[in-house]
Structure formats: C-alpha cells, structure tokens
Motif scaffolding. Structure first.
Motif, PDB file in Angstrom:
ATOM      1  N   ALA A  62     -33.741  18.357  10.795  1.00 10.37           N
ATOM      2  CA  ALA A  62     -34.203  17.783  11.965  1.00 10.37           C
ATOM      3  C   ALA A  62     -32.677  18.202  13.099  1.00 10.37           C
ATOM      4  CB  ALA A  62     -33.938  16.237  12.000  1.00 10.37           C
ATOM      5  N   ALA A  63     -33.500  17.843  14.454  1.00 11.69           N
ATOM      6  CA  ALA A  63     -33.605  19.492  15.580  1.00 11.69           C
ATOM      7  C   ALA A  63     -31.813  18.086  16.036  1.00 11.69           C
ATOM      8  CB  ALA A  63     -34.216  19.171  16.459  1.00 11.69           C
ATOM      9  N   SER A  64     -30.821  18.870  16.530  1.00  8.64           N
ATOM     10  CA  SER A  64     -29.534  18.698  16.641  1.00  8.64           C
ATOM     11  C   SER A  64     -28.401  17.416  15.208  1.00  8.64           C
ATOM     12  CB  SER A  64     -29.513  17.581  17.638  1.00  8.64           C
ATOM     13  OG  SER A  64     -30.305  18.838  18.936  1.00  8.64           O
ATOM     14  N   ALA A  65     -28.906  17.643  13.951  1.00  8.53           N
ATOM     15  CA  ALA A  65     -28.545  16.353  13.357  1.00  8.53           C
ATOM     16  C   ALA A  65     -27.006  17.135  13.331  1.00  8.53           C
ATOM     17  CB  ALA A  65     -29.963  16.422  11.896  1.00  8.53           C
ATOM     18  N   LEU A  66     -27.279  18.898  13.021  1.00  6.98           N
ATOM     19  CA  LEU A  66     -26.387  19.479  12.034  1.00  6.98           C
ATOM     20  C   LEU A  66     -25.345  20.271  12.748  1.00  6.98           C
ATOM     21  CD1 LEU A  66     -28.170  20.080   8.706  1.00  6.98           C
ATOM     22  CD2 LEU A  66     -26.623  18.360   8.826  1.00  6.98           C
ATOM     23  N   THR A  67     -24.087  20.833  12.912  1.00  4.87           N
ATOM     24  CA  THR A  67     -23.877  21.292  13.876  1.00  4.87           C
ATOM     25  C   THR A  67     -22.872  23.189  12.616  1.00  4.87           C
ATOM     26  OG1 THR A  67     -23.162  20.257  15.356  1.00  4.87           O
ATOM     27  CG2 THR A  67     -21.539  22.477  14.935  1.00  4.87           C
ATOM     28  N   LEU A  68     -22.967  23.941  12.740  1.00  6.49           N
ATOM     29  CA  LEU A  68     -23.148  25.114  11.780  1.00  6.49           C
ATOM     30  C   LEU A  68     -22.277  25.997  12.881  1.00  6.49           C
ATOM     31  CD1 LEU A  68     -23.940  26.752   9.251  1.00  6.49           C
ATOM     32  CD2 LEU A  68     -25.179  28.104  10.712  1.00  6.49           C
ATOM     33  N   THR A  69     -20.996  25.937  12.192  1.00  5.18           N
ATOM     34  CA  THR A  69     -19.888  27.374  11.684  1.00  5.18           C
ATOM     35  C   THR A  69     -19.493  28.227  11.097  1.00  5.18           C
ATOM     36  OG1 THR A  69     -19.049  25.553  13.069  1.00  5.18           O
ATOM     37  CG2 THR A  69     -16.881  27.642  12.604  1.00  5.18           C
ATOM     38  N   VAL A  70     -19.709  29.641  11.893  1.00  7.85           N
ATOM     39  CA  VAL A  70     -20.207  31.044  10.403  1.00  7.85           C
ATOM     40  C   VAL A  70     -18.724  31.458  11.571  1.00  7.85           C
ATOM     41  CG1 VAL A  70     -20.906  32.806  10.481  1.00  7.85           C
ATOM     42  CG2 VAL A  70     -22.287  30.724  10.496  1.00  7.85           C
TER      43      VAL A  70
ATOM     44  N   ARG B 114     -19.444  26.245   7.563  1.00 11.04           N
ATOM     45  CA  ARG B 114     -19.032  24.556   7.954  1.00 11.04           C
ATOM     46  C   ARG B 114     -20.544  24.048   8.368  1.00 11.04           C
ATOM     47  NH1 ARG B 114     -15.060  20.945   7.333  1.00 11.04           N
ATOM     48  NH2 ARG B 114     -15.464  19.693   8.149  1.00 11.04           N
ATOM     49  N   VAL B 115     -20.385  23.082   7.623  1.00 12.65           N
ATOM     50  CA  VAL B 115     -22.051  22.515   8.358  1.00 12.65           C
ATOM     51  C   VAL B 115     -21.789  21.169   8.350  1.00 12.65           C
ATOM     52  CG1 VAL B 115     -24.881  21.798   7.955  1.00 12.65           C
ATOM     53  CG2 VAL B 115     -23.458  24.026   7.552  1.00 12.65           C
ATOM     54  N   VAL B 116     -21.694  19.923   8.855  1.00 14.97           N
ATOM     55  CA  VAL B 116     -21.156  19.192   9.478  1.00 14.97           C
ATOM     56  C   VAL B 116     -22.554  18.298  10.175  1.00 14.97           C
ATOM     57  CG1 VAL B 116     -19.779  17.684  11.343  1.00 14.97           C
ATOM     58  CG2 VAL B 116     -18.444  20.017  10.524  1.00 14.97           C
ATOM     59  N   ASN B 117     -22.721  16.895   9.246  1.00 10.10           N
ATOM     60  CA  ASN B 117     -23.728  15.826   9.572  1.00 10.10           C
ATOM     61  C   ASN B 117     -23.228  14.719  10.667  1.00 10.10           C
ATOM     62  OD1 ASN B 117     -25.945  13.887   9.691  1.00 10.10           O
ATOM     63  ND2 ASN B 117     -26.290  14.230   8.097  1.00 10.10           N
ATOM     64  N   GLU B 118     -22.639  14.499  12.005  1.00  7.14           N
ATOM     65  CA  GLU B 118     -22.486  13.157  12.780  1.00  7.14           C
ATOM     66  C   GLU B 118     -23.417  12.271  12.899  1.00  7.14           C
ATOM     67  OE1 GLU B 118     -19.915  14.731  15.681  1.00  7.14           O
ATOM     68  OE2 GLU B 118     -19.160  16.391  14.174  1.00  7.14           O
ATOM     69  N   THR B 119     -24.678  12.520  11.738  1.00 10.94           N
ATOM     70  CA  THR B 119     -25.320  11.664  12.379  1.00 10.94           C
ATOM     71  C   THR B 119     -25.712  10.030  11.544  1.00 10.94           C
ATOM     72  OG1 THR B 119     -27.033  12.275  11.254  1.00 10.94           O
ATOM     73  CG2 THR B 119     -27.372  13.421  13.244  1.00 10.94           C
ATOM     74  N   GLY B 120     -26.299   9.107  11.410  1.00  9.54           N
ATOM     75  CA  GLY B 120     -26.303   8.067  10.194  1.00  9.54           C
ATOM     76  C   GLY B 120     -27.363   8.970   9.241  1.00  9.54           C
ATOM     77  N   SER B 121     -27.969   9.987   9.881  1.00  6.16           N
ATOM     78  CA  SER B 121     -29.152  10.519   7.944  1.00  6.16           C
ATOM     79  C   SER B 121     -28.722  11.306   7.727  1.00  6.16           C
ATOM     80  CB  SER B 121     -30.358  10.439   9.299  1.00  6.16           C
ATOM     81  OG  SER B 121     -30.605   8.839   9.611  1.00  6.16           O
TER      82      SER B 121
END
Length: 76
Positions: free
Chosen positions: A62-70, A6-13
């Motif tokens: 982009a650094a710190s843009a995505l959170t990856l859970t495996v 699961r990859v989550v993007n909590e940024t505005g880009s």
C-alpha cells in the motif's frame, strides 16, 4: 555492504513489503511479502555485499503505508 534494514508501519492496517537486489525476481529477493502489523516494525541486521552497479528495490503493498530505512557501508 548492506548492514541494516528497518521497516515501520505507522498506519492502522497491516502491510507487506518486498525487497530485492537488482531487477525484482524470485532469485533476487531478500524479503518477499513480509508482513508488518499496524504500529509495528521489522528489523534485519546482516551483511549483504552489493557490487557498485547494483540497485536495492523495495515495494510496499500500500502506498505510503511503510517507512523503510536502510544503512550500510562502502567497502573498497
């Protein structure tokens, strides 16, 4: 055995990610430049058998843009 990603993007880009098993290369990539829109997520479920010495690598555009859970299970 790799089961879920699961990859989550909590940024505005928008941001992209690449996931590979072992050294990064076109023949070892599970996902390549997969885009995740702002505030969105990407989910994958399956079964990929990895041997004991293999490494899962992940890169984001982009650094710190995505959170990856495996998640997965160890098979004997």
């Amino acid at each position: 055995v790799l089961r879920n990603l699961r990859v989550v993007n909590e940024t505005g880009s928008s941001a992209t990610f690449t996931v590979s098993i072992g050294t990064d290369g076109s023949g070892k990539r599970i996902f390549y430049a997969q885009m995740v829109a702002p505030g969105d997520s990407f989910d994958w479920t399956g079964n990929i058998v990895m041997i004991a010495a293999e490494v899962l690598q992940a890169y984001a555009s982009a650094a710190s843009a995505l959170t990856l859970t495996v998640s997965g299970v160890e098979a004997s």
